[in-house]
Design a protein around this motif. Structure first.
Motif, mmCIF file in Angstrom:
data_model
loop_
_atom_site.group_PDB
_atom_site.id
_atom_site.type_symbol
_atom_site.label_atom_id
_atom_site.label_comp_id
_atom_site.label_asym_id
_atom_site.label_seq_id
_atom_site.Cartn_x
_atom_site.Cartn_y
_atom_site.Cartn_z
ATOM 1 N N TYR A 200 -107.304 -43.059 -119.234
ATOM 2 C CA TYR A 200 -106.673 -43.070 -120.544
ATOM 3 C C TYR A 200 -107.278 -41.980 -121.425
ATOM 4 C CZ TYR A 200 -105.094 -47.697 -119.059
ATOM 5 O OH TYR A 200 -104.523 -48.733 -118.361
ATOM 6 N N LEU A 201 -106.442 -41.443 -122.301
ATOM 7 C CA LEU A 201 -106.895 -40.472 -123.294
ATOM 8 C C LEU A 201 -106.928 -41.138 -124.657
ATOM 9 C CD1 LEU A 201 -107.498 -37.553 -124.315
ATOM 10 C CD2 LEU A 201 -105.016 -37.285 -124.587
ATOM 11 N N ILE A 202 -108.048 -41.014 -125.330
ATOM 12 C CA ILE A 202 -108.166 -41.495 -126.704
ATOM 13 C C ILE A 202 -108.225 -40.251 -127.582
ATOM 14 C CG2 ILE A 202 -109.590 -42.736 -128.373
ATOM 15 C CD1 ILE A 202 -109.838 -43.521 -124.671
ATOM 16 N N GLY A 203 -107.284 -40.131 -128.517
ATOM 17 C CA GLY A 203 -107.245 -38.933 -129.344
ATOM 18 C C GLY A 203 -106.484 -39.131 -130.643
ATOM 19 N N TRP A 204 -106.600 -38.132 -131.506
ATOM 20 C CA TRP A 204 -105.943 -38.167 -132.809
ATOM 21 C C TRP A 204 -104.499 -37.720 -132.673
ATOM 22 C CZ3 TRP A 204 -107.041 -40.041 -137.524
ATOM 23 C CH2 TRP A 204 -106.256 -39.616 -138.601
ATOM 24 N N SER A 205 -103.580 -38.603 -133.006
ATOM 25 C CA SER A 205 -102.159 -38.297 -132.924
ATOM 26 C C SER A 205 -101.701 -37.566 -134.183
ATOM 27 C CB SER A 205 -101.356 -39.591 -132.763
ATOM 28 O OG SER A 205 -99.975 -39.355 -132.951
ATOM 29 N N HIS A 206 -101.135 -36.366 -134.004
ATOM 30 C CA HIS A 206 -100.617 -35.618 -135.148
ATOM 31 C C HIS A 206 -99.405 -36.330 -135.744
ATOM 32 C CE1 HIS A 206 -102.613 -31.467 -134.456
ATOM 33 N NE2 HIS A 206 -103.320 -32.414 -133.842
ATOM 34 N N ASP A 207 -98.693 -37.064 -134.908
ATOM 35 C CA ASP A 207 -97.492 -37.766 -135.366
ATOM 36 C C ASP A 207 -97.848 -39.042 -136.125
ATOM 37 O OD1 ASP A 207 -94.670 -38.410 -135.491
ATOM 38 O OD2 ASP A 207 -95.084 -39.912 -133.956
ATOM 39 N N LYS A 208 -98.737 -39.859 -135.557
ATOM 40 C CA LYS A 208 -99.095 -41.150 -136.160
ATOM 41 C C LYS A 208 -100.204 -41.032 -137.204
ATOM 42 C CE LYS A 208 -96.468 -43.560 -133.278
ATOM 43 N NZ LYS A 208 -95.320 -44.392 -133.720
ATOM 44 N N GLN A 209 -100.910 -39.895 -137.182
ATOM 45 C CA GLN A 209 -102.026 -39.671 -138.089
ATOM 46 C C GLN A 209 -103.104 -40.747 -137.957
ATOM 47 O OE1 GLN A 209 -102.711 -36.939 -140.613
ATOM 48 N NE2 GLN A 209 -101.559 -36.202 -138.827
ATOM 49 N N LYS A 210 -103.406 -41.079 -136.710
ATOM 50 C CA LYS A 210 -104.494 -42.005 -136.418
ATOM 51 C C LYS A 210 -104.868 -41.868 -134.948
ATOM 52 C CE LYS A 210 -101.622 -46.062 -135.362
ATOM 53 N NZ LYS A 210 -101.385 -47.494 -135.678
ATOM 54 N N VAL A 211 -105.961 -42.506 -134.560
ATOM 55 C CA VAL A 211 -106.408 -42.464 -133.171
ATOM 56 C C VAL A 211 -105.521 -43.379 -132.332
ATOM 57 C CG1 VAL A 211 -108.305 -42.982 -131.590
ATOM 58 C CG2 VAL A 211 -108.782 -41.893 -133.789
ATOM 59 N N ILE A 212 -105.012 -42.829 -131.210
ATOM 60 C CA ILE A 212 -104.117 -43.564 -130.322
ATOM 61 C C ILE A 212 -104.659 -43.470 -128.892
ATOM 62 C CG2 ILE A 212 -101.774 -43.685 -129.361
ATOM 63 C CD1 ILE A 212 -101.751 -44.487 -132.199
ATOM 64 N N ILE A 213 -104.362 -44.479 -128.082
ATOM 65 C CA ILE A 213 -104.746 -44.488 -126.665
ATOM 66 C C ILE A 213 -103.508 -44.205 -125.826
ATOM 67 C CG2 ILE A 213 -105.712 -45.879 -124.787
ATOM 68 C CD1 ILE A 213 -107.150 -47.520 -126.974
ATOM 69 N N TYR A 214 -103.618 -43.237 -124.914
ATOM 70 C CA TYR A 214 -102.495 -42.831 -124.070
ATOM 71 C C TYR A 214 -102.873 -42.985 -122.596
ATOM 72 C CZ TYR A 214 -101.018 -40.443 -128.368
ATOM 73 O OH TYR A 214 -100.662 -40.149 -129.669
ATOM 74 N N GLY A 215 -101.984 -43.582 -121.809
ATOM 75 C CA GLY A 215 -102.185 -43.665 -120.373
ATOM 76 C C GLY A 215 -101.797 -42.355 -119.708
ATOM 77 N N LEU A 216 -102.682 -41.808 -118.878
ATOM 78 C CA LEU A 216 -102.387 -40.528 -118.233
ATOM 79 C C LEU A 216 -101.196 -40.630 -117.288
ATOM 80 C CD1 LEU A 216 -105.158 -39.831 -119.457
ATOM 81 C CD2 LEU A 216 -105.685 -38.590 -117.344
ATOM 82 N N SER A 244 -113.775 -54.964 -127.809
ATOM 83 C CA SER A 244 -112.630 -54.942 -126.896
ATOM 84 C C SER A 244 -112.998 -55.445 -125.513
ATOM 85 C CB SER A 244 -112.093 -53.515 -126.764
ATOM 86 O OG SER A 244 -111.632 -53.018 -127.988
ATOM 87 N N ILE A 245 -112.031 -56.099 -124.894
ATOM 88 C CA ILE A 245 -112.079 -56.358 -123.464
ATOM 89 C C ILE A 245 -110.940 -55.545 -122.873
ATOM 90 C CG2 ILE A 245 -111.626 -58.064 -121.659
ATOM 91 C CD1 ILE A 245 -113.062 -60.120 -123.298
ATOM 92 N N GLY A 246 -111.284 -54.561 -122.051
ATOM 93 C CA GLY A 246 -110.250 -53.709 -121.499
ATOM 94 C C GLY A 246 -110.095 -52.419 -122.272
ATOM 95 N N ILE A 247 -108.885 -51.891 -122.291
ATOM 96 C CA ILE A 247 -108.629 -50.586 -122.884
ATOM 97 C C ILE A 247 -108.071 -50.674 -124.292
ATOM 98 C CG2 ILE A 247 -106.282 -50.400 -121.954
ATOM 99 C CD1 ILE A 247 -108.938 -47.573 -122.294
ATOM 100 N N THR A 248 -107.552 -51.835 -124.682
ATOM 101 C CA THR A 248 -107.020 -51.991 -126.038
ATOM 102 C C THR A 248 -108.181 -52.034 -127.026
ATOM 103 O OG1 THR A 248 -105.176 -53.284 -125.167
ATOM 104 C CG2 THR A 248 -105.524 -53.352 -127.535
ATOM 105 N N ALA A 249 -108.115 -51.165 -128.043
ATOM 106 C CA ALA A 249 -109.254 -51.028 -128.950
ATOM 107 C C ALA A 249 -108.962 -51.596 -130.322
ATOM 108 C CB ALA A 249 -109.652 -49.556 -129.059
#
Length: 336
Positions: A200-216, A244-249
């Protein structure tokens, strides 16, 4: 097995033979025999001679091995008695530990950014395979490692790793499991995280204007942009996943005090392998009580449902109701 790997093994065997104080002055035939045993294939006399010359004179290797031939004893020896190309002597126990660690690491050798280190991983595996003085027993005969399947999306690891390191914004098309189609995303990559063999990639979304988790596995058409970024100084990965338990933050949720009654058998497993660092497990008259301080996530509910009739969620009421609802729906499917 590539040629450089064969050579590395031969160098180690030659070093052990020439430096063996209990059977000194090995002739070329003995060295040749030992190399063939280690490799399981024929090795020519000229190859051994070239190897010893390389160990002595090849600056790229850096061994500068003081190998000499004794006419009196008709064999080879080191002019410096304590010399060895193995700079750090290891005990058999230490070698076994390195073997286990190296084999674990080798499961990632063909994944994205780890490919560039595959040669180093091979060298570690080669080194420990022939460094032990104990009778050789294949590691695979005694220890079996989990086979990690190649997951979709792993091909993006190298690009994302480089982008995160160089602080470059990336673009990609991102699909949803719930909806068809995909949308273009522009993201500042902060962190790569692995969970259950998925990346998973954790990064700043330019669209959402917040940190989002993305599955590769849901990324397509990944590309680097020319945009540089500065990481949000308030982002701390340890804090982000603390509850967190898992990938959901933690996305604005407050952690909850979760209480679950567990049976004696499961309690023993949880004592040996806690589900979360906040875990508290105490014995009561009704059995064992498991306490957690976590946010309510899909992974938490999945884990609790997976325990089946070994658990009963007590608190909070909302989580208890959700687990009860899911179990009732499951029962209806089996009641038909």
């Amino acid at each position: 097995m590539p040629a450089n790997k064969y050579a590395l093994i031969r160098y180690r065997v030659i070093d052990r033979c020439v430096g063996n104080k209990y059977r000194p002055y090995p002739d070329i035939e003995r060295i040749q025999e030992k190399c063939e045993e280690a490799l399981g294939k024929t090795v020519s006399r000229s190859t051994i001679e070239k190897d010893m010359n390389a160990m002595k004179n090849d600056g790229a290797l850096g061994y500068e091995a003081p190998i000499a031939y004794s006419k009196e004893y008709r064999g080879y020896y080191y002019t410096e008695p304590d010399y060895s190309i193995q700079d750090v002597p290891l005990s058999d126990e230490e070698i076994d530990a390195i073997k286990i660690a190296a084999n674990t690491l080798s499961t990632f050798r063909d994944s994205g950014p780890f490919k560039q280190y595959s040669s180093a991983i091979d060298k570690i595996l080669d080194r420990v395979e022939i460094s032990s003085s104990a009778p050789e027993i294949e590691l695979e005969e005694l220890i079996q490692f989990e086979t990690v399947p190649t997951m979709k999306g792993n091909e993006h690891l190298s690009t994302l790793f480089g982008a995160a390191r160089e602080h470059k914004t990336v673009e990609f098309d991102y699909g949803s499991y719930r909806k068809s189609g995909s949308k273009k995303r522009k993201v500042d990559p902060y962190l790569l995280k692995e969970y259950r063999n998925r990346w998973y990639l954790i990064g700043w979304s330019h669209d959402k204007q917040k940190v989002i988790i993305y599955g590769l596995d849901r990324m397509e058409k990944l590309s680097l942009t020319k945009l540089d970024f500065v990481s949000d100084p308030d982002f701390d990965s340890d804090v982000y996943f603390k509850y967190s338990i898992g990938i959901t933050a933690n996305d604005g949720q407050s952690p909850q005090d979760v209480e679950v009654r567990v049976d004696n058998l499961l309690a023993k497993y949880l004592q040996s392998q806690p589900v979360h660092h906040s875990q508290e497990l105490t014995e009561t008259k009704e059995g064992f009580l498991l306490k957690l301080k976590v946010i309510d996530t899909y992974e938490l509910r999945e884990k609790l449902l997976g325990y089946g009739n070994q658990v009963e969620v007590l608190k909070p009421a909302s989580l208890r109701a959700e687990i009860k609802d899911q179990l009732q729906k499951t029962f209806k499917k089996y009641a038909k």
